[in-house]
Write a protein that holds these residues in place. Structure first.
Motif: not given
Length: 356
Positions: A50-53, A123-139
């Motif tokens: 979602d970076f470009e969006l 990090v290893t469950t992937g929650i950290y990396f998920s924040s790279f995409n669903i940014m608003r939701q990760a907040i």
């Protein structure tokens, strides 16, 4: 990819030796890891699906007219302020990354003193990396993780007010609040039996229903929420590999259910939320929009995994830690290489001002 491997290696080593480190040194390492994770997330460039969006929203923020079916007003306002102050989208990413990671680390201290162990699983469950995409939701998810302790301690009003304010960042929190409060309803049916019943129903819907039935569920929601029905007709659900870790944890919950409750009666809520997470995750294998809600309850992994490991009584505890590091590190590296989270390859940008 190398930067991710280095992070995983650092976290794996700190996980293995954390019990032999002084408290002062542990706190220092936590600060360093917090800075590293935040910088890697903050200076990423064109990383994440979602970076470009989000970059487009930022660059057009001063000309976008708010609409209830578009990005939320609070998030749009933050973009507008930073843009008018002369900061770039990269600066917004850094601020968001610092905010999300701080909330998770601060929140972890409410459930476990082992923050280094928490960071490894973060990090290893992937929650950290998920924040790279669903940014608003990760907040919002990070705020949810920080404040869920208020709910567990029955401080319902402050919890609700804080989470309702998060509506200005991501509207899905309303659905999550409804689910969370349903969790405290007492039933005569054992939670695990209730879960199995719900799971069989979901599997039946996935295998034998058509999309029209699922679409109708969204028509009962206000107009603002009907945007989540946009991809119901798209059968490209999440990859089944996302069920591997949750399924293992589910089996361990069945084995250690009574011990988890005895260990901490607050686990009752986390177990219920995890069971809901699992059902939503299964739904997501066909209807990917359900993952937007499931992502909120993925945080239960960060609370339950360390407690389950504490219940495994073996004399050679170091061996258990080593196995955990190898398995979890391998798991997340495989997911990254398979393209999950869309964070490979990694690139960066350190221009924090618009005129650079």
């Amino acid at each position: 990819m190398l930067i991710y491997i280095l992070i995983i290696l650092i976290l794996g080593l700190t996980y293995l030796f954390r019990k032999s480190l002084s408290k002062k040194l542990c706190n220092l390492i936590i600060i360093y890891i917090y800075i590293i994770l935040s910088i890697v997330g903050g200076i990423r460039y064109n990383v994440g699906t979602d970076f470009e969006l989000y970059e487009s929203i930022f660059n057009r923020s001063t000309t976008i007219v708010y609409s209830s079916d578009f990005v939320e007003a609070g998030y749009l306002y933050i973009n507008q302020v930073l843009f008018q102050l002369g900061f770039s989208f990269q600066f917004l990413l850094l601020i968001v990354s610092l905010f999300i990671n701080f909330n998770f680390i601060k929140g972890s201290k409410k459930y476990n003193d082992d923050v280094l162990g928490f960071l490894f699983f973060f990090v290893t469950t992937g929650i950290y990396f998920s924040s790279f995409n669903i940014m608003r939701q990760a907040i919002v998810i990070s705020v949810f993780f920080l404040c869920i302790n208020l709910f567990i301690n029955k401080k319902y009003l402050p919890f609700t007010l804080i989470m309702l304010s998060s509506y200005l960042i991501h509207r899905s929190i309303i659905i999550v609040l409804i689910i969370v409060f349903l969790c405290i309803i007492k039933t005569r049916i054992h939670p695990l039996r209730l879960f199995l019943t719900g799971l069989f129903i979901v599997l039946g819907i996935i295998n034998f229903s058509n999309n029209d039935l699922i679409m109708k569920l969204f028509f009962f929601l206000p107009d603002k929420y009907q945007i989540y029905s946009s991809s119901i007709g798209n059968l490209d659900g999440i990859n089944l590999i996302n069920l591997v870790l949750p399924t293992i944890i589910l089996l361990l919950i069945f084995i250690f259910y009574n011990k988890l409750i005895i260990k901490n009666n607050k686990n009752f809520i986390f177990i219920r939320l995890f069971l809901i997470y699992y059902i939503l995750l299964v739904f997501s294998t066909k209807y990917i929009d359900f993952y937007r809600v499931a992502a909120y309850f993925e945080i239960t992994l960060l609370v339950l995994i360390p407690q389950i490991l504490d219940l495994i009584k073996l004399k050679e505890k170091w061996f258990v830690d080593l196995v955990i590091v190898v398995l979890f590190s391998t798991y997340i590296i495989i997911k990254l290489l398979l393209g999950h989270y869309g964070v490979v390859p990694y690139d960066y940008n350190t221009n924090f001002l618009l005129n650079e």
